[in-house]
Design a protein around this motif. Structure first.
Motif, PDB file in Angstrom:
ATOM      1  N   UNK A 117     -89.718  -0.265 -65.177  1.00 57.73           N
ATOM      2  CA  UNK A 117     -89.702   1.180 -65.437  1.00 57.73           C
ATOM      3  C   UNK A 117     -90.068   1.470 -66.886  1.00 57.73           C
ATOM      4  N   UNK A 118     -89.529   0.690 -67.806  1.00 53.07           N
ATOM      5  CA  UNK A 118     -89.809   0.917 -69.227  1.00 53.07           C
ATOM      6  C   UNK A 118     -91.247   0.548 -69.586  1.00 53.07           C
ATOM      7  N   UNK A 129     -92.477   4.471 -77.697  1.00 54.60           N
ATOM      8  CA  UNK A 129     -91.430   3.463 -77.607  1.00 54.60           C
ATOM      9  C   UNK A 129     -90.313   3.899 -76.666  1.00 54.60           C
ATOM     10  N   UNK A 130     -89.835   2.937 -75.885  1.00 51.75           N
ATOM     11  CA  UNK A 130     -88.624   3.153 -75.093  1.00 51.75           C
ATOM     12  C   UNK A 130     -87.454   2.708 -75.966  1.00 51.75           C
ATOM     13  N   UNK A 206     -85.058  -1.189 -71.927  1.00 52.40           N
ATOM     14  CA  UNK A 206     -85.539  -0.736 -73.234  1.00 52.40           C
ATOM     15  C   UNK A 206     -85.457  -1.808 -74.312  1.00 52.40           C
ATOM     16  N   UNK A 207     -84.426  -2.652 -74.251  1.00 57.22           N
ATOM     17  CA  UNK A 207     -84.287  -3.715 -75.252  1.00 57.22           C
ATOM     18  C   UNK A 207     -85.425  -4.717 -75.142  1.00 57.22           C
ATOM     19  N   UNK A 208     -85.816  -5.047 -73.915  1.00 59.99           N
ATOM     20  CA  UNK A 208     -86.913  -5.995 -73.712  1.00 59.99           C
ATOM     21  C   UNK A 208     -88.238  -5.407 -74.202  1.00 59.99           C
ATOM     22  N   UNK A 209     -88.529  -4.180 -73.780  1.00 61.25           N
ATOM     23  CA  UNK A 209     -89.826  -3.582 -74.093  1.00 61.25           C
ATOM     24  C   UNK A 209     -89.968  -3.285 -75.582  1.00 61.25           C
ATOM     25  N   UNK A 215     -76.695  -5.437 -81.392  1.00 62.76           N
ATOM     26  CA  UNK A 215     -75.468  -5.008 -80.688  1.00 62.76           C
ATOM     27  C   UNK A 215     -75.675  -4.879 -79.175  1.00 62.76           C
ATOM     28  N   UNK A 216     -76.702  -5.549 -78.650  1.00 60.05           N
ATOM     29  CA  UNK A 216     -76.968  -5.425 -77.214  1.00 60.05           C
ATOM     30  C   UNK A 216     -75.796  -5.943 -76.376  1.00 60.05           C
TER      31      UNK A 216
END
Length: 252
Positions: A117-118, A129-130, A206-209, A215-216
């Motif tokens: 999705x991102x 950016x996501x 979003x963290x990957x993209x 802080x994930x």
């Protein structure tokens, strides 16, 4: 307590056609949810030229996530149970309502759905950016963990009360609406502090993209603790040991 219902599952379960269909349903439901939820934030950022979030932006995010989750749960409910969230799946596992192997399959599908999705959002918006989830100024990591625990507890408790409890009766017909409402309400609470994830998959894509992992871990630890507590507490106290047969694995 329902510990007797907790099961690893059979090795062949991961490749069974029903399990694969359920995993695919989780993939599409999570993709639908994250595309609309994350996309609403990107649209707000574009309309305001990247300005800092405002109360109207928070309300817009709350409504978008509530609507999108209502749809995502509804379209997946008859196939996979419409978890759309690793924390919901974890709570269902600890409550004895899904096997570990099927739960892992759901997790993989949910994380992939969020990531795709991102990626689609980034492509469709011309490279915008996501934004990864992050903590607001003055919010510590353990404060955010507690916030995520409480919000996710409320979410999974709602899932159990409206969708899992065998005594739910006609209340089950409004389960997706109630689940969407509690997420929308929690965003109004926690959005200004830590983004109000309540869902490790929503944070993962979003963290990957954007490849931003600061802080994930907060967005895994908090939701999994909150979801797990809600599943065990509702199952033990309100459903009760020995008062019901184990629910089908395609339910919550």
């Amino acid at each position: 307590m329902p510990i007797r219902n907790i099961a690893v599952g059979h090795v062949g379960e991961a490749t069974h056609p029903d399990a694969l269909r359920a995993g695919l349903a989780e993939f599409f439901s999570t993709l639908i949810f994250v595309f609309a939820g994350e996309g609403s934030g990107m649209a707000f950022s574009k309309l305001t030229d990247g300005a800092a979030n405002t109360p109207s932006g928070l309300i817009a995010a709350s409504i978008a996530h509530a609507f999108a989750l209502f749809v995502a749960v509804s379209v997946g409910a008859n196939i996979s149970g419409g978890h759309v969230n690793p924390a919901v799946t974890f709570g269902a596992f600890l409550g004895g309502n899904i096997t570990l192997l099927r739960g892992i399959l759901y997790w993989i599908a949910q994380l992939l759905g969020s990531t795709v999705a991102c990626l689609l959002l980034k492509f469709a918006t011309g490279g915008l950016e996501t934004a990864a989830f992050g903590l607001s100024a003055g919010v510590g990591v353990w404060q955010a963990v507690v916030l995520e625990i409480v919000m996710t507890f409320g979410l999974v408790y709602t899932v159990y009360a409206t969708a899992v409890d065998p005594k739910k009766g006609s209340l089950g017909t409004i389960a997706p609406l109630a689940i969407g409402f509690i997420v929308g309400a929690n965003i109004l609470i926690g959005g200004a502090f830590d983004g109000a994830s309540m869902n490790p998959a929503v944070s993962f894509g979003p963290a990957v993209v954007s490849w931003s992992w600061e802080n994930h871990w907060v967005y895994w630890v908090g939701p999994l603790i909150g979801g797990g507590l809600a599943g065990v507490i509702y199952e033990v106290i309100f459903i009760g040991y020995g008062t019901h047969e184990q629910l089908p694995t395609t339910d919550y």
